[in-house]
Design an enzyme around this catalytic site. Structure first.
Site, PDB file in Angstrom:
ATOM      1  N   LYS A 184       0.944  -1.024   0.012  1.00 15.88           N
ATOM      2  CA  LYS A 184       0.060   0.043   0.095  1.00 15.88           C
ATOM      3  C   LYS A 184       1.058   1.051  -0.040  1.00 15.88           C
ATOM      4  O   LYS A 184       1.740   1.460   0.829  1.00 15.88           O
ATOM      5  CB  LYS A 184      -0.802  -0.098   1.358  1.00 15.88           C
ATOM      6  CG  LYS A 184      -2.085   0.640   1.167  1.00 15.88           C
ATOM      7  CD  LYS A 184      -2.131   2.132   0.983  1.00 15.88           C
ATOM      8  CE  LYS A 184      -1.810   2.998   2.092  1.00 15.88           C
ATOM      9  NZ  LYS A 184      -1.630   4.257   2.233  1.00 15.88           N
ATOM     10  N   GLY A 241       5.512   3.778  10.830  1.00 16.77           N
ATOM     11  CA  GLY A 241       5.102   4.863  10.700  1.00 16.77           C
ATOM     12  C   GLY A 241       4.648   5.233  12.122  1.00 16.77           C
ATOM     13  O   GLY A 241       5.410   4.911  13.163  1.00 16.77           O
ATOM     14  N   SER A 242       3.586   5.971  12.296  1.00 14.70           N
ATOM     15  CA  SER A 242       2.926   6.534  13.584  1.00 14.70           C
ATOM     16  C   SER A 242       2.604   5.285  14.341  1.00 14.70           C
ATOM     17  O   SER A 242       2.138   4.195  14.060  1.00 14.70           O
ATOM     18  CB  SER A 242       1.938   7.318  13.329  1.00 14.70           C
ATOM     19  OG  SER A 242       0.735   6.778  13.040  1.00 14.70           O
ATOM     20  N   ARG A 243       2.616   5.526  15.754  1.00 16.19           N
ATOM     21  CA  ARG A 243       2.044   4.812  16.828  1.00 16.19           C
ATOM     22  C   ARG A 243       0.341   4.383  16.414  1.00 16.19           C
ATOM     23  O   ARG A 243      -0.047   3.278  16.603  1.00 16.19           O
ATOM     24  CB  ARG A 243       2.217   5.104  18.252  1.00 16.19           C
ATOM     25  CG  ARG A 243       1.802   4.043  19.101  1.00 16.19           C
ATOM     26  CD  ARG A 243       2.019   4.404  20.600  1.00 16.19           C
ATOM     27  NE  ARG A 243       3.003   5.218  21.185  1.00 16.19           N
ATOM     28  CZ  ARG A 243       3.406   5.170  22.249  1.00 16.19           C
ATOM     29  NH1 ARG A 243       2.499   4.937  23.368  1.00 16.19           N
ATOM     30  NH2 ARG A 243       4.349   5.921  22.632  1.00 16.19           N
ATOM     31  N   ARG A 244      -0.236   5.783  16.135  1.00 15.95           N
ATOM     32  CA  ARG A 244      -1.446   5.398  15.773  1.00 15.95           C
ATOM     33  C   ARG A 244      -1.887   4.460  14.609  1.00 15.95           C
ATOM     34  O   ARG A 244      -2.763   3.522  14.610  1.00 15.95           O
ATOM     35  CB  ARG A 244      -2.427   6.882  15.697  1.00 15.95           C
ATOM     36  CG  ARG A 244      -3.711   6.793  15.832  1.00 15.95           C
ATOM     37  CD  ARG A 244      -4.020   8.185  16.208  1.00 15.95           C
ATOM     38  NE  ARG A 244      -4.365   8.753  15.090  1.00 15.95           N
ATOM     39  CZ  ARG A 244      -4.832  10.210  14.775  1.00 15.95           C
ATOM     40  NH1 ARG A 244      -5.045  10.821  16.059  1.00 15.95           N
ATOM     41  NH2 ARG A 244      -5.066  10.581  13.662  1.00 15.95           N
ATOM     42  N   GLY A 245      -1.247   4.847  13.537  1.00 21.15           N
ATOM     43  CA  GLY A 245      -1.338   3.958  12.474  1.00 21.15           C
ATOM     44  C   GLY A 245      -1.086   2.386  12.663  1.00 21.15           C
ATOM     45  O   GLY A 245      -1.749   1.629  12.314  1.00 21.15           O
ATOM     46  N   GLY A 246       0.115   2.113  13.534  1.00 17.99           N
ATOM     47  CA  GLY A 246       0.538   0.875  13.740  1.00 17.99           C
ATOM     48  C   GLY A 246      -0.439   0.178  14.600  1.00 17.99           C
ATOM     49  O   GLY A 246      -0.703  -1.173  14.335  1.00 17.99           O
ATOM     50  N   GLU A 265       6.883  -0.763  13.152  1.00 19.47           N
ATOM     51  CA  GLU A 265       8.128  -0.102  13.940  1.00 19.47           C
ATOM     52  C   GLU A 265       7.323   1.345  14.009  1.00 19.47           C
ATOM     53  O   GLU A 265       6.981   1.979  12.927  1.00 19.47           O
ATOM     54  CB  GLU A 265       9.220   0.068  13.017  1.00 19.47           C
ATOM     55  CG  GLU A 265      10.374   0.552  13.832  1.00 19.47           C
ATOM     56  CD  GLU A 265      10.874   1.787  12.960  1.00 19.47           C
ATOM     57  OE1 GLU A 265      10.902   2.737  13.222  1.00 19.47           O
ATOM     58  OE2 GLU A 265      11.657   0.937  11.753  1.00 19.47           O
ATOM     59  N   CYS A 302      13.304   7.743  13.020  1.00 22.53           N
ATOM     60  CA  CYS A 302      12.740   7.276  14.226  1.00 22.53           C
ATOM     61  C   CYS A 302      13.854   6.734  15.180  1.00 22.53           C
ATOM     62  O   CYS A 302      13.615   6.368  16.424  1.00 22.53           O
ATOM     63  CB  CYS A 302      12.204   5.765  13.770  1.00 22.53           C
ATOM     64  SG  CYS A 302      12.902   4.773  12.897  1.00 22.53           S
ATOM     65  N   GLU A 392       6.996  10.918  21.583  1.00 27.36           N
ATOM     66  CA  GLU A 392       7.812  11.485  20.457  1.00 27.36           C
ATOM     67  C   GLU A 392       7.567  12.756  19.699  1.00 27.36           C
ATOM     68  O   GLU A 392       6.316  13.025  19.336  1.00 27.36           O
ATOM     69  CB  GLU A 392       7.744  10.251  19.317  1.00 27.36           C
ATOM     70  CG  GLU A 392       8.856  10.432  18.264  1.00 27.36           C
ATOM     71  CD  GLU A 392       8.476   9.460  17.030  1.00 27.36           C
ATOM     72  OE1 GLU A 392       9.384   8.506  16.701  1.00 27.36           O
ATOM     73  OE2 GLU A 392       7.389   9.345  16.822  1.00 27.36           O
TER      74      GLU A 392
HETATM   75  N1  LIG Z   1       8.855   6.325  14.265  1.00 30.20           N
HETATM   76  C1  LIG Z   1       8.864   6.478  13.125  1.00 30.20           C
HETATM   77  O1  LIG Z   1       9.662   5.603  12.377  1.00 30.20           O
HETATM   78  C2  LIG Z   1       7.946   7.128  12.117  1.00 30.20           C
HETATM   79  C3  LIG Z   1       7.098   8.029  12.900  1.00 30.20           C
HETATM   80  N2  LIG Z   1       6.312   8.792  12.070  1.00 30.20           N
HETATM   81  C4  LIG Z   1       5.208   9.401  12.896  1.00 30.20           C
HETATM   82  O2  LIG Z   1       3.872   9.522  12.067  1.00 30.20           O
HETATM   83  C5  LIG Z   1       3.194  10.539  11.735  1.00 30.20           C
HETATM   84  C6  LIG Z   1       2.698  10.440  10.606  1.00 30.20           C
HETATM   85  O3  LIG Z   1       3.352  10.104   9.466  1.00 30.20           O
HETATM   86  P1  LIG Z   1       3.203   9.225   8.640  1.00 30.20           P
HETATM   87  O4  LIG Z   1       4.222   8.568   7.718  1.00 30.20           O
HETATM   88  O5  LIG Z   1       1.863   9.690   7.597  1.00 30.20           O
HETATM   89  O6  LIG Z   1       2.575   7.861   9.333  1.00 30.20           O
HETATM   90  P2  LIG Z   1       1.052   7.219   9.664  1.00 30.20           P
HETATM   91  O7  LIG Z   1       1.222   6.137  10.293  1.00 30.20           O
HETATM   92  O8  LIG Z   1       0.111   8.022   9.585  1.00 30.20           O
HETATM   93  O9  LIG Z   1       0.830   6.210   8.147  1.00 30.20           O
HETATM   94  C7  LIG Z   1       1.915   5.307   7.404  1.00 30.20           C
HETATM   95  C8  LIG Z   1       1.163   4.449   6.619  1.00 30.20           C
HETATM   96  O10 LIG Z   1      -0.141   3.726   7.097  1.00 30.20           O
HETATM   97  C9  LIG Z   1      -1.370   4.011   6.613  1.00 30.20           C
HETATM   98  N3  LIG Z   1      -2.257   4.155   7.717  1.00 30.20           N
HETATM   99  C10 LIG Z   1      -2.003   4.987   8.864  1.00 30.20           C
HETATM  100  N4  LIG Z   1      -3.147   4.732   9.727  1.00 30.20           N
HETATM  101  C11 LIG Z   1      -3.894   3.829   9.263  1.00 30.20           C
HETATM  102  C12 LIG Z   1      -5.197   3.116   9.548  1.00 30.20           C
HETATM  103  N5  LIG Z   1      -5.868   3.755  10.614  1.00 30.20           N
HETATM  104  N6  LIG Z   1      -5.782   2.342   8.827  1.00 30.20           N
HETATM  105  C13 LIG Z   1      -4.881   1.953   7.404  1.00 30.20           C
HETATM  106  N7  LIG Z   1      -3.921   2.726   7.092  1.00 30.20           N
HETATM  107  C14 LIG Z   1      -3.414   3.559   8.015  1.00 30.20           C
HETATM  108  C15 LIG Z   1      -1.111   5.536   5.899  1.00 30.20           C
HETATM  109  O11 LIG Z   1      -1.965   5.854   4.922  1.00 30.20           O
HETATM  110  C16 LIG Z   1       0.276   5.217   5.336  1.00 30.20           C
HETATM  111  O12 LIG Z   1       0.425   4.623   4.222  1.00 30.20           O
HETATM  112  C17 LIG Z   1       4.551  11.604  11.827  1.00 30.20           C
HETATM  113  O13 LIG Z   1       4.172  12.768  12.235  1.00 30.20           O
HETATM  114  C18 LIG Z   1       5.102  11.023  12.897  1.00 30.20           C
HETATM  115  O14 LIG Z   1       4.800  11.257  14.330  1.00 30.20           O
HETATM  116  C19 LIG Z   1       6.429   8.762  10.885  1.00 30.20           C
HETATM  117  C20 LIG Z   1       7.175   8.102   9.901  1.00 30.20           C
HETATM  118  C21 LIG Z   1       8.258   7.241  10.740  1.00 30.20           C
HETATM  119  O1  LIG Z   2      18.207   5.812  11.434  1.00 31.56           O
HETATM  120  C1  LIG Z   2      18.137   5.040  10.098  1.00 31.56           C
HETATM  121  O2  LIG Z   2      18.807   4.984   9.419  1.00 31.56           O
HETATM  122  C2  LIG Z   2      16.799   4.756   9.778  1.00 31.56           C
HETATM  123  C3  LIG Z   2      15.668   5.389  10.662  1.00 31.56           C
HETATM  124  C4  LIG Z   2      14.460   4.569  10.535  1.00 31.56           C
HETATM  125  O3  LIG Z   2      14.224   3.389  10.483  1.00 31.56           O
HETATM  126  C5  LIG Z   2      13.289   5.469  10.574  1.00 31.56           C
HETATM  127  O4  LIG Z   2      13.306   6.680  10.688  1.00 31.56           O
HETATM  128  O5  LIG Z   2      12.025   5.060  10.289  1.00 31.56           O
END
Ligand SMILES: NC(=O)C1=CN([C@@H]2O[C@H](COP(=O)(O)OP(=O)(O)OC[C@H]3O[C@@H](n4cnc5c(N)ncnc54)[C@H](O)[C@@H]3O)[C@@H](O)[C@H]2O)C=CC1
Ligand SMILES: O=C(O)CCC(=O)C(=O)O
Length: 525
Positions: A184, A241-246, A265, A302, A392
């Site tokens: 996706k 991605g986000s904790r909420r999404g995950g 993650e 992250c 975070e």
């Molecule tokens: N810790 C990490 O590695 C990361 C954390 N983030 C956090 O996430 C926030 C938003 O960034 P995004 O990249 O947009 O992350 P996100 O978690 O909102 O989205 C990531 C993916 O999951 C999908 N998704 C999210 N929620 C969903 C749901 N309820 N049902 C179905 N699909 C869903 C989205 O469409 C996207 O393809 C950032 O502001 C940051 O706080 C973002 C990227 C990496």
């Molecule tokens: O630090 C890195 O090289 C990877 C970081 C990572 O996995 C992320 O930000 O989602």
């Protein structure tokens, strides 16, 4: 290559029929051509049906064919040339050297996994030959191998548009394990996703693999992602991605009639422990290195060092002075999406508004699409009293927590949620104090590093990019490095099965030349 805005469903490329994803130039906020109309539920059904149909053939590909496929994907990504780099820069606002470096990492990761597939130890062949004369009971002939779990759904990350996206670590490890993949696409970089998706689709065809080995779907909303995780033909999920999404995807996976694992993650603030000896010897130097790590990629990692624990004194003062000066000089940096920029601004405002937190430094102001660096400070008793302080801040901001002594530092670590990394800054005289904390750190994090920062994950055999919840949904594994392949395998044992009926991996003559354990002992080859 011209972008067409098409979903890639098996060998086909089809424009979707649902609301379109439209890329936005991260730096300017302008919308970019073309539209990527979203996939329909019918498209999702077809992608899953093709993946299921491909599974039995793809999972039994011989090591050479599967490794060659991973290498063909790598070659096709490189062949996409500058078109991929420039589109990716436009969509993400990340600079050229970062995107070129990330492309090299992505290609290197695919090649590493190809080597692992050829070497064969992830199949984990074990043979306990029959002991017909054993008393009081004979032992049967037992043979174990690991097989792929089934089609895998992958949700790429916004912040690593190549290394953690369409052909990133989750896809590469699932394909290496023998699982077809349905991605996706992340809506923040649809053009990058299409270009990389086509590189994979082309490799599927040139390697003569079943078309359902790979599909890529776009969606402006969440129904395709949610439908994918709920689909009975999907056997596991990879997500960054986000904790909420995950956690939303974890809930869907757990509620299925047949629950499946989600390898998500998510969030991490990556504690950095500054020990007294190190601070006294090189507080200013560590402060400068910290500022560089904090601001890397606009802080959108992250592994970003978001929490610093230290004992007060001249060493910490020197650290704060150097880090503060570097951060005040740091330019604002373009953030990935308007949503991420807004979330960052709000998180910083919440921290700045906290009555018991002070701001040490703030970076230069920028445009509306940019984020500015910040460094805050508080005391350990304030941190312990307010769980919101360990949320975070996804961007270039960190919080220094002053700990009156090592016992206070321990109390903060005990209070922390699961993390991806912990970094310890040590001089030789700090070793005893560090040794005391190591067992606790092992329980909290996936990677412990000394005199460095966790940003920039090495793709290697001994890497763990994981950690206890909520850093990830399953702290037993990693999303980076060759161990990531194990997530998508499960063991099957064959008891007294005649050689002619056994899979090639387990036949007596070892036609695939796999490493084996015979009676628990590695076979000499
Ligand atoms: N810790 C990490 O590695 C990361 C954390 N983030 C956090 O996430 C926030 C938003 O960034 P995004 O990249 O947009 O992350 P996100 O978690 O909102 O989205 C990531 C993916 O999951 C999908 N998704 C999210 N929620 C969903 C749901 N309820 N049902 C179905 N699909 C869903 C989205 O469409 C996207 O393809 C950032 O502001 C940051 O706080 C973002 C990227 C990496
Ligand atoms: O630090 C890195 O090289 C990877 C970081 C990572 O996995 C992320 O930000 O989602």
């Amino acid at each position: 290559m011209t972008l067409r805005g098409e979903n890639l469903i098996g060998a086909e490329a089809r424009r979707g029929t649902e609301a379109a994803v439209r890329a936005v130039a991260a730096a300017t906020g302008e919308s970019l051509e073309p539209d990527f109309p979203g996939a329909s539920l019918g498209d999702l059904d077809r992608a899953c049906a093709l993946a299921e149909a491909a599974f039995d053939t793809y999972r039994e590909t011989d090591p050479e064919t599967r490794a060659g496929f991973l290498e063909a994907i790598a070659a096709n990504i490189l062949e996409t040339g500058d078109a991929l780099v420039t589109r990716c820069m436009e969509e993400t606002g990340l600079p050229r050297p970062r995107i070129e470096g990330e492309r090299a990492r992505t290609v290197g990761q695919l090649r590493l996994f190809a080597d692992v597939v050829r070497e064969g130890s992830s199949v984990a062949v074990r043979i306990d030959p029959a002991l017909p004369d054993r008393k009081p009971l004979p032992r049967p002939d037992l043979r174990l191998r690991r097989i792929a779990v089934g089609p895998v759904a992958v949700f790429g990350a916004s912040n690593f548009p190549l290394a953690f996206s369409v052909a990133g670590g989750d896809t590469a490890s699932a394909l290496a394990a023998g699982c077809p993949v349905v991605v996706k696409a992340h809506p923040a970089h649809p053009g990058t996703s299409e270009l990389v998706g086509r590189a994979i689709q082309k490799a599927v065809a040139s390697c003569g693999l079943p078309e359902g080995t790979f599909s890529l779907l776009f969606d402006a909303g969440q129904s395709i992602g949610q439908g994918l995780v709920a689909d009975p033909r999907i056997a596991a999920v990879g997500f960054t991605g986000s904790r909420r999404g995950g956690t939303a995807l974890m809930a869907i996976a757990a509620a299925r009639p047949v629950p499946i694992p989600v390898y998500a993650e998510m969030s991490s603030i990556n504690p950095v422990l500054l020990f007294p000896g190190a601070l006294a010897a090189r507080g200013a130097e560590i402060g400068q290195a910290f500022a560089a790590s904090l601001t890397l990629g606009a802080g959108q990692f992250c592994t970003n060092p978001g929490l610093i624990l230290a004992l007060p004194g001249p060493g910490l003062d020197a650290f704060l002075e150097a880090a503060g000066a570097a951060l005040r000089d740091s330019p604002a940096a373009t953030m990935l999406t308007p949503g991420i920029q807004r979330a960052y601004r709000e998180a910083v405002a919440r921290m700045a508004g906290h009555a018991a937190v002070t701001r040490i430094a703030e970076g230069a102001e920028g445009r509306v699409t940019q984020g500015r660096a910040s460094l805050f400070a508080t005391d350990s008793d304030v941190f312990l009293a307010d769980p919101a302080l360990q949320e975070e801040m996804f961007g270039a901001s960190g919080l220094v927590v002053r700990c009156a002594d090592l016992a206070a530092m321990r109390a903060v670590l005990e209070h922390l949620e699961g993390q991806l990394t912990a970094a310890l800054h040590l001089a030789p005289e700090d070793h005893a104090a560090a040794r005391d904390l190591l067992p606790l750190l092992e329980r909290r994090v996936g990677r412990i590093l000394v005199n460095g920062f966790g940003t920039g994950v090495e793709v290697a055999h001994a890497m763990v990019h994981g950690g206890p919840y909520p850093a990830t949904s399953d702290g037993r594994t990693t999303s980076v490095g060759s161990l990531a392949i194990d997530r998508f395998l499960r063991p099957v044992s064959y008891q007294d099965v005649p050689d002619a009926l056994l899979p090639a991996a387990l036949q007596a003559a070892n036609p695939l030349d796999l490493p084996r354990r015979i009676d628990g002992v590695p076979e000499r080859r």
